[in-house]
Scaffold this motif. Structure first.
Motif: not given
Length: 268
Positions: A155-163, A236-238, A92-99, A181-187
């Motif tokens: 507002f930079a992250v307010i739509n991260v998980f919603s999208a 914003g993540y919340l 998840i960390l690697w995929r999020s970093w690539l994104s 693991t998903y949350f930690l990898g993304k953040t």
């Protein structure tokens, strides 16, 4: 970098591109219809419908080693996941970093925006001295430190998980990874950017305003501004996690942030 996103982009009909998208979908469907996999699926379906359960079981046994057919989940531990916690986190960390890296222009724009806002604030409060007016101006500049870091990062992250909510739900139900693991990898993948932004902002405004000289004082200010930025990011993540859609996240965001600014000590 995400198979689900790729399939959606290839098979979705985009606005103002209906004809082009329909032609692309037709080509994909026509190519699949004449492929060996499609013929094999049609043959299997006809055998199952025509000959009953016995032939179905025989056909399933025949495809036991076929990579195109789903196989029993061997190696699943008691938690229900094939991969360990660290493997899930790493992927998840690697995929999020690539994104994050796939759109470098967005990172450059955010850093440029931060530098421009910092230069503007520094120009307005340039060269303050420690008299009565200067102290009031410094208080105002410090409040702008907080408001800029708060709104910019919320507002930079307010739509991260919603999208990504539909993709996340599908992959979670498929037991690909855990929620933590998903949350930690993304953040963590986005953490370097949220450290660089306060660094750029503070490095420009601190000497321009004429705040207290000294490396230790500058580092203390940088540390506090970085904490404010990352707390705002977490907030914003919340909001993003609690919102079911992007529009809902943008509607909920300002009303829940403004009370903290009102009671933050500058106005009351």
């Amino acid at each position: 970098y995400n198979p689900a996103d790729f399939y959606v982009q290839m098979l979705a009909i985009a606005p103002n591109k209906e004809t082009e998208c329909r032609e692309t979908i037709k080509k994909i469907c026509d190519s699949f219809a004449v492929s060996p996999i499609a013929r094999d699926i049609i043959e299997t379906a006809s055998l199952v419908n025509g000959a009953g359960v016995g032939i179905e079981l025989a056909r399933a046994k025949h495809h036991a080693n076929d990579p195109y057919f789903l196989q029993p989940m061997d190696g699943v531990d008691s938690t229900g996941y094939r991969a360990s916690w660290w493997t899930q986190f790493y992927c998840i960390l690697w995929r999020s970093w690539l994104s994050v890296l796939k759109d470098p222009m967005l990172v450059k724009v955010r850093l440029l925006q931060t530098a421009m806002v910092a230069s503007l604030i520094g120009s307005i409060y340039f060269g303050q001295v420690l008299d009565q007016d200067g102290v009031m101006n410094i208080n105002g500049s410090l409040f702008l430190f907080l408001t800029n870091m708060t709104f910019q990062n919320v507002f930079a992250v307010i739509n991260v998980f919603s999208a990504e909510l539909p993709v996340f739900l599908r992959e979670k139900r498929s037991r690909l990874y855990r929620v933590d693991t998903y949350f930690l990898g993304k953040t963590i993948a986005e953490l370097p950017l949220f450290i660089a932004v306060p660094f750029v902002f503070t490095s420009i405004t601190y000497p321009m305003i004429g705040l207290k000289a000294g490396v230790s004082h500058y580092l203390t200010t940088l540390f506090i501004v970085t904490l404010v930025a990352n707390v705002s990011t977490s907030y914003g993540y919340l909001i993003s996690c609690a919102s079911s859609s992007i529009s809902m996240a943008h509607s909920v965001g300002p009303p829940v942030v403004i009370p903290f600014l009102i009671f933050g000590g500058f106005f009351l």
